[in-house]
Write an enzyme that holds these catalytic residues in place. Structure first.
Site, PDB file in Angstrom:
ATOM      1  N   GLY A  19       0.170  -1.440  -0.067  1.00  0.00           N
ATOM      2  CA  GLY A  19      -0.098  -0.080  -0.124  1.00  0.00           C
ATOM      3  C   GLY A  19       0.518   0.992  -0.461  1.00  0.00           C
ATOM      4  O   GLY A  19       1.621   0.764   0.577  1.00  0.00           O
ATOM      5  N   GLY A  22       0.556   8.954   2.121  1.00  0.00           N
ATOM      6  CA  GLY A  22       1.126  10.119   1.220  1.00  0.00           C
ATOM      7  C   GLY A  22       2.615  10.054   2.553  1.00  0.00           C
ATOM      8  O   GLY A  22       2.989  11.028   1.741  1.00  0.00           O
ATOM      9  N   GLU A  23       2.355   9.576   3.520  1.00  0.00           N
ATOM     10  CA  GLU A  23       3.887   9.943   3.975  1.00  0.00           C
ATOM     11  C   GLU A  23       4.383   8.481   3.485  1.00  0.00           C
ATOM     12  O   GLU A  23       5.874   9.281   3.298  1.00  0.00           O
ATOM     13  CB  GLU A  23       3.175   9.145   5.440  1.00  0.00           C
ATOM     14  CG  GLU A  23       3.154  10.211   6.712  1.00  0.00           C
ATOM     15  CD  GLU A  23       3.438  10.048   7.458  1.00  0.00           C
ATOM     16  OE1 GLU A  23       3.425  10.751   8.534  1.00  0.00           O
ATOM     17  OE2 GLU A  23       2.678   8.837   8.207  1.00  0.00           O
ATOM     18  N   ALA A  25       5.194   4.322   2.082  1.00  0.00           N
ATOM     19  CA  ALA A  25       4.651   3.044   2.000  1.00  0.00           C
ATOM     20  C   ALA A  25       5.134   1.781   2.525  1.00  0.00           C
ATOM     21  O   ALA A  25       5.935   1.529   3.420  1.00  0.00           O
ATOM     22  CB  ALA A  25       5.189   2.872   0.556  1.00  0.00           C
ATOM     23  N   VAL A  26       3.632   0.842   2.214  1.00  0.00           N
ATOM     24  CA  VAL A  26       3.439  -0.203   3.483  1.00  0.00           C
ATOM     25  C   VAL A  26       4.540  -1.368   2.088  1.00  0.00           C
ATOM     26  O   VAL A  26       3.087  -1.339   1.536  1.00  0.00           O
ATOM     27  CB  VAL A  26       2.842  -0.738   4.204  1.00  0.00           C
ATOM     28  CG1 VAL A  26       2.951  -1.805   4.934  1.00  0.00           C
ATOM     29  CG2 VAL A  26       2.322   0.375   4.682  1.00  0.00           C
ATOM     30  N   LYS A  38       6.609   0.678   7.153  1.00  0.00           N
ATOM     31  CA  LYS A  38       6.618   1.189   6.221  1.00  0.00           C
ATOM     32  C   LYS A  38       7.687   2.057   6.470  1.00  0.00           C
ATOM     33  O   LYS A  38       8.889   2.414   6.888  1.00  0.00           O
ATOM     34  CB  LYS A  38       5.883   2.108   7.727  1.00  0.00           C
ATOM     35  CG  LYS A  38       4.720   3.216   7.650  1.00  0.00           C
ATOM     36  CD  LYS A  38       4.016   3.825   8.086  1.00  0.00           C
ATOM     37  CE  LYS A  38       3.889   4.698   7.744  1.00  0.00           C
ATOM     38  NZ  LYS A  38       2.456   5.587   8.739  1.00  0.00           N
ATOM     39  N   ASP A 140      -4.880  12.022  17.506  1.00  0.00           N
ATOM     40  CA  ASP A 140      -5.606  11.472  16.030  1.00  0.00           C
ATOM     41  C   ASP A 140      -6.343   9.959  16.194  1.00  0.00           C
ATOM     42  O   ASP A 140      -6.515   9.520  15.547  1.00  0.00           O
ATOM     43  CB  ASP A 140      -4.698  11.074  14.867  1.00  0.00           C
ATOM     44  CG  ASP A 140      -5.736  11.672  13.772  1.00  0.00           C
ATOM     45  OD1 ASP A 140      -6.927  12.311  13.933  1.00  0.00           O
ATOM     46  OD2 ASP A 140      -4.931  11.576  12.529  1.00  0.00           O
TER      47      ASP A 140
END
Length: 664
Positions: A19, A22-23, A25-26, A38, A140
């Site tokens: 996957g 924005g930060e 990929a995994v 990650k 969050d």
């Protein structure tokens, strides 16, 4: 893909991409099943690196069970900067919104009922408690950070954004979603903001509410004031749309939602506390309180007698889901689909209708019998007055004669004062008479009236239990069942033809149900709009109609009409892309469901008809017993009334005239 190095300098090779966000990929990790990497797009700063290293040191089985918690960092070189971390792989889980949204749930969790959602909420509270017990704060809290398995197990993801306390240093969570942020933090920048568990449990209460109330946001109600009421402002002003104070805050729940009163009192009070003003003296319910209340709720659920898929609190008088689905026309829970279609509407193999019906008709109706009116079985002897009452009665007569004589003499001597003598005589008689006689007479009179009331009650009981009504009512029900049974095959064929005639509309409906509003980017439709739409049951393109959107707050005024037009245009564009497949035929699952429905109806009718002869015989037998019991009661009543008449005759020798005067 370059190599990376763990915290102790071992090289790791990222594998298959799982996957991208924005930060970063995994990726899978070669040679390390069960864990993933990650990898950020760029190396992180020193504070973020320290935070990840601290989280890896905190990792323990309890956290790894409920969260994708970092277990090690990933460096660009053996001593290079940190650019990622290793965490447990989360497989077989789905974002929590795919469970609480009815349309999502039908696709992702088709077997889930309300007990499943309650259990997921209980496990969510347990996850919060585990994180808080280590001194950390999620910060969050939002649906995108929670995933659920097919067994209602919950895991937290994106843990690198949590607020972490190492004891010597505090790493803040500097992101958030306003629609899931506590009232006291609304309009405050997340950068530099220190969160507390009390802030977290506001988000926990929101997620639990979404689970229990089919994706409804507790602050997305109808605002009865002027202008719009965005969810963020409603949160800030404590406008809980479902609570006891909702009306005073000019709010009311959206239509077709689970009544807040359906919740057991302990759970309802937790929501009230969570969404009210919080102070250090009155904090919001902690995760442990939610865990205990939800676990108890799950134990006390009952199954609906009409639809086994419906589970509801045992304290409720009736199934709220049946009432809700009847009012809204929406099925909130998907009934289990049969795996293979039933070949025909086949009932019990050894059921022979004509023989069964002959057995029903062979039960003769009970004889018509009027209510008997028995008289006393023997002459009734009045209950005599006691010696003391006889003396009191004699004295009363003497006092009456004396006072009457005195009043007569006074009237003859001073006739102009007759207005005085008569009241004085009455007052004197009232003062000197013995009231024991009056009390005894009243007691015997009440006994007679009670006997007459009992006769009235027995007449009503005979009409209800001593006549043919119950037998004839049951026989009528069997006649209705007979007609339904004869018409069952024709009704099935009619429904099947309707399915075939409506297959274009059904194909279009299924096509539109595959497009979810929260999975597309539509101009002018923001996160708060999607939540408001979901709170009003609008999740997919199939739910979008002008009438449905008109009911959603914020979509009726000028800017709201622009957003409504965007949604309607999106649906219309999808309809233009739809291609009807005439050879496809009706959905096999719908045909199987229809066949199963009529097979169940046939089986129920056959069972009802098979039980008919025994049911009629039982009613007839019970009628004989009821008549015998009522006969005994009537004989007893006649004796009591005769005794009461005789007892009262002591005071009223001419009782016939008295009874005539008091019979009405």
């Amino acid at each position: 893909m370059p190599k990376f190095y763990s915290g102790n300098g071992h090289s790791l090779e990222p594998g298959k991409l799982l996957g991208r966000g924005g930060e970063g990929a995994v990726h899978e990790i070669e040679g390390r099943p069960g864990f993933v990497a990650k990898i950020y797009h760029q190396p992180v700063n020193s504070d973020k690196a320290l935070k990840l290293e601290s989280m890896a040191r905190q990792a323990h089985p309890g956290l790894l069970e409920i969260a994708a918690w970092p277990v090690d960092v990933l460096r660009v070189g053996p001593q290079g900067p940190v650019q990622g971390f290793i965490m447990p792989q989360v497989k077989g889980y789905h974002e929590i919104h795919s469970l609480y949204g009815p349309s999502h749930r039908k696709r992702t969790f088709p077997q889930a009922d309300w007990s499943f959602l309650v259990h997921a909420a209980r496990n969510l509270a347990s996850a919060f408690e585990t994180i808080h017990a280590r001194g950390n704060v999620i910060g969050d809290v939002n649906p995108g950070n929670v995933v659920v398995s097919g067994q209602a197990m919950v895991k937290m993801i994106d843990c690198d954004s949590f607020q972490i306390d190492t004891g010597s240093q505090l790493f803040l969570c500097e992101v958030g979603v306003p629609q899931f942020t506590a009232p006291e933090l609304q309009d405050r920048p997340f950068h530099g903001l220190q969160r507390t568990p009390n802030h977290d449990v506001f988000g926990l209460a929101l997620l639990c509410f979404h689970l229990l109330f089919m994706g409804r946001h507790p602050f997305a109600g109808r605002y009865r004031g002027k202008g719009d009421m965005p969810i963020e402002r409603a949160i800030q002003e404590y406008r809980f749309a479902f609570g006891r104070q909702a009306a005073s805050r000019l709010m009311e729940p959206p239509p077709h939602t689970l009544p807040f009163e359906a919740l057991p009192q302990p759970v309802a009070l937790l929501f009230e506390r969570a969404f009210s003003v919080s102070t250090p003296a009155t904090p919001r319910p902690a995760a442990r309180e939610w865990f205990s209340a939800l676990e108890r709720l799950n134990r006390e659920l009952r199954t609906c007698a009409r639809k086994a898929i419906h589970k509801y609190p045992s304290a409720a008088a009736s199934c709220p889901w049946c009432a809700l689905e009847s009012a809204s026309g929406t099925a909130f829970f998907a009934a289990p689909q049969p795996t293979t279609p039933t070949k025909a509407v086949i009932g019990t193999p050894d059921f022979h209708f004509e023989k069964v019906w002959d057995r029903i008709l062979a039960v003769a109706p009970p004889a018509i019998e009027a209510m008997p009116r028995p008289g006393p079985q023997a002459p009734t002897v009045p209950t005599p007055l006691s010696e003391s009452l006889k003396r009191a009665q004699l004295l009363n007569w003497l006092k009456t004669a004396a006072i009457g004589g005195a009043a007569s003499v006074a009237t003859l001597n001073w006739p102009q004062l007759v207005w005085l003598w008569l009241p004085l005589a009455f007052a004197a008689w009232s003062l000197v008479r013995d009231t024991a006689i009056r009390r005894e007479r009243q007691r015997r009179r009440l006994a007679l009236l009670a006997a007459r009331r009992e006769l009235t009650d027995l007449r009503a009981a005979w009409q209800q239990r001593g006549t043919q009504q119950a037998f004839m009512r049951k026989l009528h029900e069997l006649h209705v069942a007979r007609e339904r049974y004869h018409n069952l095959s024709a009704a099935f064929q009619k429904e099947l033809q309707r399915l075939e005639a409506d297959q274009r509309q059904q194909q279009l409906q299924r096509y539109l149900e595959g497009y979810f509003i929260d999975s597309v980017q539509l101009p002018g439709i923001h996160a708060t709009d999607r939540m408001a739409l979901a709170s009003y049951g609008i999740e997919t393109a199939a739910d979008i109609t002008a009438a449905a959107i008109e009911t959603v707050p914020g979509f009726g005024q000028h800017r709201g009409r622009q957003r409504a037009a965007v949604l309607l245009d999106w649906r219309q564009s999808l309809e233009r892309r739809f291609r009807y497949q005439p050879l496809q035929g009706p959905d096999p699952a719908e045909i199987a469901t229809l066949q199963q429905h009529y097979a169940q109806q046939r089986a129920q009718l056959e069972q009802e008809l098979l039980a008919g002869p025994d049911g009629l015989t039982k009613i007839k037998t019970d009628l004989v017993k009821q008549r015998a019991q009522l006969n005994i009661a009537l004989i007893r009543q006649a004796m009591q009334e005769a005794q009461a008449r005789a007892d009262l005759r002591v005071f009223y020798p001419n009782l016939a005239a008295f009874l005539h005067n008091h019979s009405n």
